[in-house]
Write a protein that holds these residues in place. Structure first.
Motif, mmCIF file in Angstrom:
data_model
loop_
_atom_site.group_PDB
_atom_site.id
_atom_site.type_symbol
_atom_site.label_atom_id
_atom_site.label_comp_id
_atom_site.label_asym_id
_atom_site.label_seq_id
_atom_site.Cartn_x
_atom_site.Cartn_y
_atom_site.Cartn_z
ATOM 1 N N ASN A 1 0.827 -1.142 0.105
ATOM 2 C CA ASN A 1 -0.003 0.127 0.017
ATOM 3 C C ASN A 1 0.985 1.335 0.071
ATOM 4 O O ASN A 1 0.647 2.177 -0.727
ATOM 5 C CB ASN A 1 -0.908 0.252 1.159
ATOM 6 N N ILE B 1 1.614 2.200 -3.511
ATOM 7 C CA ILE B 1 0.520 2.297 -4.353
ATOM 8 C C ILE B 1 -0.378 3.590 -3.916
ATOM 9 O O ILE B 1 -0.583 4.417 -5.027
ATOM 10 C CB ILE B 1 -0.365 1.226 -4.493
ATOM 11 N N LYS B 2 -0.521 3.832 -2.904
ATOM 12 C CA LYS B 2 -1.314 4.990 -2.326
ATOM 13 C C LYS B 2 -2.604 5.162 -3.134
ATOM 14 O O LYS B 2 -2.715 6.462 -3.486
ATOM 15 C CB LYS B 2 -0.413 6.339 -2.498
ATOM 16 N N ASN B 3 -3.393 4.449 -3.147
ATOM 17 C CA ASN B 3 -4.784 4.482 -3.811
ATOM 18 C C ASN B 3 -5.861 3.871 -2.661
ATOM 19 O O ASN B 3 -5.576 2.972 -2.100
ATOM 20 C CB ASN B 3 -4.891 3.631 -5.109
ATOM 21 N N TYR C 1 -7.492 0.651 -3.371
ATOM 22 C CA TYR C 1 -6.743 -0.304 -3.224
ATOM 23 C C TYR C 1 -6.381 -0.518 -1.697
ATOM 24 O O TYR C 1 -6.393 -1.911 -1.289
ATOM 25 C CB TYR C 1 -5.248 -0.030 -3.786
#
Length: 388
Positions: free
Chosen positions: A284, A287-289, A292
């Protein structure tokens, strides 16, 4: 689904779920703010981690003997002793002199280990063909208690001081006596002779639970660090509520098929889902969404709740009926040993939070090893209803 149970069975399941759920609520209310509270007494992350996980080691120590004692003296009496101990531990934790006083309070809090006696009480009062469903109901109550606890704990800290949260946890513990008193315990339990022997296969299944709970506490400890990138602590409910609801529905959906001799299959499914969730969760930061992240949290909860639904039933299918309390006690002992060691290791690593990749690799290895242990015990073949 509740039509599968008689009115008396529904009452027992509901009351035991309430008793265990209230205790869980008290435990998890302090989770999101515990590091802040601990930092009042010390600057040592190791000691803070030790205080956080201390309840796990005493739960691990006392689950098995209390489970065996519940086989001999009755479930309700042992659960009552556990609640009193839980209340005392919270009161000490509310006003410790120093960090060592907080550790002692948490140790006493964990000594009130009632889960094995509660689950055994339910299992001996429901049909073997509906144990997974009863476990799913208890598991969902625990899941919602966690969800409510991590939501209201930070909110309460805005209104009252941190010590007040432990006081409220003690009050909730006192309230949990009400459903316990209402339970009508089966007289058959007094005919049991305590069988303290733990089968080798049961030990191995219990060690699987160690790794599942090791992952669980690491998940919860990393939760604030990962979640604060998206929402403040008071907004954790935005992803916790959907995740727990989805996982709870999955737990209920698999409960009936699992009862129809699919216990081993869904035990494997739970481990596979947990295994998949590890890299998704720990990647995570790269990706930092937020969507997600929703997926990562939901995957963890799904695997966790499935495991909570099927593994206790796997234990009671492998164990003699007159040793449910002892064997479930050893199982839950391993769970909480995983909590303790997970919290201590996290306390060591929190000094440098960028060490998430080594933690991820360690968790992946532990769950893969758990899959091999499940194969060793079952050869991935179903364990059919016991005839003991």
């Amino acid at each position: 689904m509740m039509r599968l149970f008689s009115r008396e069975q529904i009452k027992i399941i509901s009351l035991v779920s309430m008793t265990i759920g209230m205790r869980t609520l008290g435990l998890f209310m302090v989770l999101p703010i515990f590091s802040i509270y601990g930092s009042i007494f010390t600057n040592s992350y190791i000691l803070i981690g030790l205080a956080l996980g201390a309840y796990g080691i005493t739960m691990a120590i006392f689950q098995t003997p209390l489970g065996i004692l519940s086989d001999r003296y009755g479930r309700k009496k042992i659960m009552a002793v556990g609640i009193i101990t839980f209340i005392a531990g919270n009161l000490i934790s509310a006003y410790p002199v120093n960090i060592y006083g907080l550790i002692i309070g948490r140790l006493i809090e964990g000594a009130g280990a009632v889960s094995s006696a509660g689950i055994a009480l339910v299992h001996e009062n429901v049909s073997p063909t509906t144990r997974n469903i009863s476990d799913a109901i208890i598991g969902i109550s625990i899941g919602f208690s966690f969800m409510i606890g991590v939501i209201i704990g930070p909110l309460l800290s805005i209104v009252i001081n941190y010590s007040g949260i432990f006081i409220i946890a003690a009050i909730i513990g006192g309230i949990s006596f009400i459903p316990l008193i209402m339970i009508k315990e089966s007289k058959k339990i007094k005919e049991f002779s305590a069988n303290s022997g733990i089968d080798k296969k049961l030990m191995i299944v219990s060690f699987i639970s160690f790794f599942i709970y090791f992952y669980m506490i690491v998940f919860y400890l990393y939760l604030p660090y990962f979640s604060l990138k998206y929402v403040p602590v008071s907004g954790f409910y935005k992803f916790l509520i959907p995740a727990v609801i989805i996982a709870g529905i999955i737990g209920l959906l698999i409960a009936r098929p699992a009862d129809k001799n699919k216990t081993v299959f869904f035990s494997l499914v739970s481990l596979v889902v947990l295994l998949i969730s590890i890299p998704v969760y720990f990647m995570n930061p790269f990706i930092k969404n937020i969507y997600y992240y929703y997926l990562a949290v939901t995957l963890f909860y799904s695997g966790y709740i499935i495991s909570e639904t099927v593994f206790p039933t796997l234990i009671t299918r492998l164990a003699r009926r007159d040793s449910y309390g002892g064997n479930l006690g050893f199982y839950t002992s391993m769970q909480h040993a995983g909590v303790f060691f997970g919290a201590v290791i996290a306390g060591l690593l929190i000094i440098n939070i960028n060490r998430d990749i080594p933690v991820m690799v360690l968790l992946i290895i532990s769950i893969v090893f758990s899959i091999f242990m499940l194969y060793y015990v079952t050869k991935f073949r179903e364990v059919y209803l016991d005839t003991h």
